[in-house]
Scaffold this active site. Structure first.
Site, PDB file in Angstrom:
ATOM      1  N   ALA A  35       0.829  -1.146  -0.027  1.00  0.00           N
ATOM      2  CA  ALA A  35      -0.016   0.192   0.023  1.00  0.00           C
ATOM      3  C   ALA A  35       0.834   1.096  -0.189  1.00  0.00           C
ATOM      4  O   ALA A  35       1.948   1.299   0.838  1.00  0.00           O
ATOM      5  CB  ALA A  35      -0.850   0.004   1.116  1.00  0.00           C
ATOM      6  N   GLN A  77      -0.310  -0.370  -5.572  1.00  0.00           N
ATOM      7  CA  GLN A  77      -1.640  -0.533  -4.799  1.00  0.00           C
ATOM      8  C   GLN A  77      -1.604   1.162  -3.947  1.00  0.00           C
ATOM      9  O   GLN A  77      -0.701   1.603  -3.438  1.00  0.00           O
ATOM     10  CB  GLN A  77      -1.513  -1.395  -3.458  1.00  0.00           C
ATOM     11  CG  GLN A  77      -2.813  -1.412  -3.016  1.00  0.00           C
ATOM     12  CD  GLN A  77      -3.074  -2.659  -1.910  1.00  0.00           C
ATOM     13  OE1 GLN A  77      -2.268  -2.411  -0.740  1.00  0.00           O
ATOM     14  NE2 GLN A  77      -4.082  -3.317  -2.036  1.00  0.00           N
ATOM     15  N   HIS A 143      -7.152   0.550  -2.714  1.00  0.00           N
ATOM     16  CA  HIS A 143      -7.085  -0.312  -1.505  1.00  0.00           C
ATOM     17  C   HIS A 143      -8.320   0.133  -0.850  1.00  0.00           C
ATOM     18  O   HIS A 143      -8.271   1.206  -0.069  1.00  0.00           O
ATOM     19  CB  HIS A 143      -5.708   0.268  -0.923  1.00  0.00           C
ATOM     20  CG  HIS A 143      -5.789  -1.009   0.306  1.00  0.00           C
ATOM     21  ND1 HIS A 143      -6.670  -1.628   0.814  1.00  0.00           N
ATOM     22  CD2 HIS A 143      -4.528  -1.301   0.916  1.00  0.00           C
ATOM     23  CE1 HIS A 143      -6.115  -2.497   1.815  1.00  0.00           C
ATOM     24  NE2 HIS A 143      -4.850  -2.209   1.994  1.00  0.00           N
ATOM     25  N   GLY A 144      -9.304  -0.462  -1.017  1.00  0.00           N
ATOM     26  CA  GLY A 144     -10.562  -0.290  -0.369  1.00  0.00           C
ATOM     27  C   GLY A 144     -10.738  -1.120   0.834  1.00  0.00           C
ATOM     28  O   GLY A 144     -12.123  -1.313   1.136  1.00  0.00           O
ATOM     29  N   ALA A 145     -10.034  -1.812   1.192  1.00  0.00           N
ATOM     30  CA  ALA A 145     -10.136  -2.969   2.179  1.00  0.00           C
ATOM     31  C   ALA A 145      -9.495  -2.688   3.404  1.00  0.00           C
ATOM     32  O   ALA A 145      -8.856  -1.604   3.890  1.00  0.00           O
ATOM     33  CB  ALA A 145      -9.421  -4.214   1.632  1.00  0.00           C
ATOM     34  N   ASN A 146      -9.270  -3.696   4.371  1.00  0.00           N
ATOM     35  CA  ASN A 146      -8.504  -3.715   5.536  1.00  0.00           C
ATOM     36  C   ASN A 146      -8.600  -2.557   6.717  1.00  0.00           C
ATOM     37  O   ASN A 146      -7.764  -2.042   6.993  1.00  0.00           O
ATOM     38  CB  ASN A 146      -7.173  -3.979   5.337  1.00  0.00           C
ATOM     39  CG  ASN A 146      -6.993  -5.051   4.477  1.00  0.00           C
ATOM     40  OD1 ASN A 146      -7.782  -5.976   4.327  1.00  0.00           O
ATOM     41  ND2 ASN A 146      -5.732  -5.587   4.121  1.00  0.00           N
ATOM     42  N   TYR A 148      -9.284   0.716   6.137  1.00  0.00           N
ATOM     43  CA  TYR A 148      -8.713   2.083   5.716  1.00  0.00           C
ATOM     44  C   TYR A 148      -9.831   3.045   5.180  1.00  0.00           C
ATOM     45  O   TYR A 148     -10.846   2.950   4.880  1.00  0.00           O
ATOM     46  CB  TYR A 148      -7.545   1.699   4.787  1.00  0.00           C
ATOM     47  CG  TYR A 148      -6.304   0.994   5.336  1.00  0.00           C
ATOM     48  CD1 TYR A 148      -5.924   1.382   6.507  1.00  0.00           C
ATOM     49  CD2 TYR A 148      -5.791  -0.002   4.762  1.00  0.00           C
ATOM     50  CE1 TYR A 148      -4.775   0.888   7.305  1.00  0.00           C
ATOM     51  CE2 TYR A 148      -5.070  -0.847   5.455  1.00  0.00           C
ATOM     52  CZ  TYR A 148      -4.607  -0.511   6.737  1.00  0.00           C
ATOM     53  OH  TYR A 148      -3.454  -1.132   7.480  1.00  0.00           O
ATOM     54  N   ARG A 192      -9.846  -3.701  -4.312  1.00  0.00           N
ATOM     55  CA  ARG A 192      -9.732  -4.360  -3.256  1.00  0.00           C
ATOM     56  C   ARG A 192     -10.797  -4.150  -2.234  1.00  0.00           C
ATOM     57  O   ARG A 192     -10.971  -2.840  -1.709  1.00  0.00           O
ATOM     58  CB  ARG A 192      -8.344  -4.519  -2.706  1.00  0.00           C
ATOM     59  CG  ARG A 192      -8.193  -5.877  -1.562  1.00  0.00           C
ATOM     60  CD  ARG A 192      -6.571  -6.213  -1.412  1.00  0.00           C
ATOM     61  NE  ARG A 192      -6.713  -7.476  -1.185  1.00  0.00           N
ATOM     62  CZ  ARG A 192      -5.823  -7.919  -0.321  1.00  0.00           C
ATOM     63  NH1 ARG A 192      -5.041  -7.223   0.478  1.00  0.00           N
ATOM     64  NH2 ARG A 192      -5.687  -9.222  -0.312  1.00  0.00           N
TER      65      ARG A 192
HETATM   66  C1  LIG Z   1       2.989  -8.075   6.636  1.00  0.00           C
HETATM   67  C2  LIG Z   1       1.633  -7.965   5.732  1.00  0.00           C
HETATM   68  C3  LIG Z   1       1.431  -6.949   5.218  1.00  0.00           C
HETATM   69  C4  LIG Z   1       0.180  -6.753   4.321  1.00  0.00           C
HETATM   70  N1  LIG Z   1       0.125  -5.734   3.583  1.00  0.00           N
HETATM   71  C5  LIG Z   1      -0.840  -5.500   2.940  1.00  0.00           C
HETATM   72  C6  LIG Z   1      -0.814  -4.145   1.946  1.00  0.00           C
HETATM   73  O1  LIG Z   1      -0.134  -3.484   2.032  1.00  0.00           O
HETATM   74  N2  LIG Z   1      -2.045  -4.115   1.388  1.00  0.00           N
HETATM   75  C7  LIG Z   1      -3.174  -4.999   1.363  1.00  0.00           C
HETATM   76  O2  LIG Z   1      -4.103  -4.822   0.698  1.00  0.00           O
HETATM   77  N3  LIG Z   1      -3.045  -6.189   1.993  1.00  0.00           N
HETATM   78  C8  LIG Z   1      -2.090  -6.362   2.867  1.00  0.00           C
HETATM   79  N4  LIG Z   1      -1.946  -7.456   3.684  1.00  0.00           N
HETATM   80  C9  LIG Z   1      -2.770  -8.408   3.367  1.00  0.00           C
HETATM   81  C10 LIG Z   1      -2.642  -9.378   2.275  1.00  0.00           C
HETATM   82  O3  LIG Z   1      -2.523  -8.850   1.129  1.00  0.00           O
HETATM   83  C11 LIG Z   1      -3.277 -10.850   2.430  1.00  0.00           C
HETATM   84  O4  LIG Z   1      -4.669 -10.478   2.142  1.00  0.00           O
HETATM   85  C12 LIG Z   1      -3.258 -11.457   3.679  1.00  0.00           C
HETATM   86  O5  LIG Z   1      -2.101 -11.441   4.163  1.00  0.00           O
HETATM   87  C13 LIG Z   1      -3.914 -13.129   3.531  1.00  0.00           C
HETATM   88  O6  LIG Z   1      -3.039 -13.713   2.541  1.00  0.00           O
HETATM   89  P1  LIG Z   1      -2.016 -14.665   2.713  1.00  0.00           P
HETATM   90  O7  LIG Z   1      -2.551 -15.717   3.716  1.00  0.00           O
HETATM   91  O8  LIG Z   1      -1.536 -15.187   1.315  1.00  0.00           O
HETATM   92  O9  LIG Z   1      -0.878 -13.868   3.268  1.00  0.00           O
HETATM   93  C14 LIG Z   1      -0.762  -7.809   4.335  1.00  0.00           C
HETATM   94  C15 LIG Z   1      -0.667  -8.798   5.264  1.00  0.00           C
HETATM   95  C16 LIG Z   1       0.726  -9.015   5.931  1.00  0.00           C
HETATM   96  C17 LIG Z   1       0.711 -10.262   6.771  1.00  0.00           C
END
Ligand SMILES: Cc1cc2nc3c(=O)[nH]c(=O)nc-3n(C[C@H](O)[C@H](O)[C@H](O)COP(=O)(O)O)c2cc1C
Length: 340
Positions: A35, A77, A143-146, A148, A192
């Site tokens: 991101a 992203q 990045h519309g997820a997580n 934010y 996303r």
């Molecule tokens: C260290 C770390 C950094 C991440 N950074 C981002 C990010 O910058 N942008 C994003 O959309 N998701 C981010 N995620 C989420 C991952 O993209 C992913 O959705 C999540 O880890 C599940 O997939 P995986 O099991 O393959 O890791 C991050 C996850 C981790 C563990």
């Protein structure tokens, strides 16, 4: 994946370039970057990299260049952290839809954004897209997820506005999508999103169904579901089966859908595709196995556990991710060697 290792001015570091270069050469089709904040008020982590200013162009071009050098396509992203940004990083009170703090310890109460700040942020997403294009990226992912900023406008927890941005909680997302598509000028654009929130009030399936409808009818190129485990179901018992399958049915083939979460082996990837994903994304597996696609073609085996020592060097990890990986719960540790 965020590596927490960019330079303090928001430029990508040498260690991050090495990390990206190795994975791009490992056989991935598309490398989606960490991101990257589109506006100085959107910086959410130490060591996050930026695309908020034209002075970032050489840094962005270097990142796109190493990904292309490895033979993959490059996607930037683009992100604004909203109320998740600590004020020490984002230059003051964080911005969000409403002045409501997140439900986590130590969360700061943000300022409710003015009309002017909303317009400035939509414009910042467009400017970041223009920079990605001039830097040589093939795509941007909104990045519309997580949790934010974009998600904060969609959520009834963080968006309690009574103006047009609150009576239509999809308005901000749709304006960002329109502005980014306009600036992309033909470059691919993805979006996303996270399907549900645990807290109440929070995003529930009907909110996400409406978001998917808006996204699926737009000229976007792909959608990317954010889940920690591609097999997970509804957090609230809102539907049967996996969230991925439910989302895929709602998308109905109108856009390619990316599935993600705990895909570690080739068999997991096949299962993720069978559950409804058109494309499979790897996060943690790509940390553990930079050459995962090459290993998959050869039939494995895959490393699925964190080496007890030496991961940073042997797996080309920037220091920020190495520290957090050993401190956190993302991975199981490799077994101790057994005595003969
Ligand atoms: C260290 C770390 C950094 C991440 N950074 C981002 C990010 O910058 N942008 C994003 O959309 N998701 C981010 N995620 C989420 C991952 O993209 C992913 O959705 C999540 O880890 C599940 O997939 P995986 O099991 O393959 O890791 C991050 C996850 C981790 C563990």
């Amino acid at each position: 994946m965020t590596t927490y290792s960019s330079n303090p001015d928001g430029t990508v570091s040498e260690a991050e370039l090495a990390y990206l270069r190795r994975r791009a050469a490992g056989g991935f089709g598309l490398v989606v970057t960490a991101a990257s904040y589109v506006h100085p008020t959107g910086k959410a982590f130490d060591g996050q990299w930026g695309c908020h200013d034209d002075s970032m162009l050489p840094s962005l071009a270097a990142a796109a260049g190493v990904v292309h050098g490895g033979g993959a396509l490059a996607c930037l992203q683009i992100h604004h952290g909203g109320r998740a940004c600590p004020s020490r990083l984002c230059g003051g009170g964080p911005w969000s839809a409403s002045a409501i703090a997140a439900e986590r310890e130590g969360a700061e109460t943000p300022e409710a954004m003015t009309e002017g700040q909303i317009a400035e942020t939509v414009q910042a997403f467009a400017e970041a897209t223009r920079r990605a294009r001039s830097a040589g990226f093939d795509a941007v992912e909104i990045h519309g997820a997580n949790t934010y900023l974009l998600q904060q406008f969609v959520s009834p927890h963080s968006n309690r506005r009574e103006d047009a941005w609150g009576t239509d909680r999809l308005l901000f997302a749709s304006q960002v999508v329109d502005a980014v598509l306009d600036a992309a000028d033909g470059m691919a654009v993805g979006y996303r999103f996270s399907p549900e929130e645990p807290h109440s009030p929070g995003i529930r399936w009907p909110d996400t169904a409406a978001l998917i409808e808006m996204l699926a009818e737009s000229p976007l190129d792909y959608l990317h579901l954010s889940t920690w485990d591609f097999r997970q179901g509804s957090l609230h018992g809102s539907f049967d089966g996996s969230t991925l399958g439910h989302v895929a049915r709602a998308v109905g083939g109108r856009k390619p859908l990316v599935g993600v979460g705990k895909v570690l082996s080739h068999e997991d990837a096949e299962e993720c595709r069978a559950a409804g994903a058109d494309l499979v994304a790897l996060g943690r597996a790509a940390l553990l196995e930079p050459e995962w696609p090459a290993l998959a073609r050869a039939g494995g085996p895959y490393r699925t556990r964190l080496p007890r020592t030496g991961a940073a060097e042997s797996l080309t990890w920037p220091s920020g991710i190495a520290e957090r990986a050993y401190a956190g719960s993302w991975f199981e540790l490799e077994q101790e060697p057994q005595p003969d």
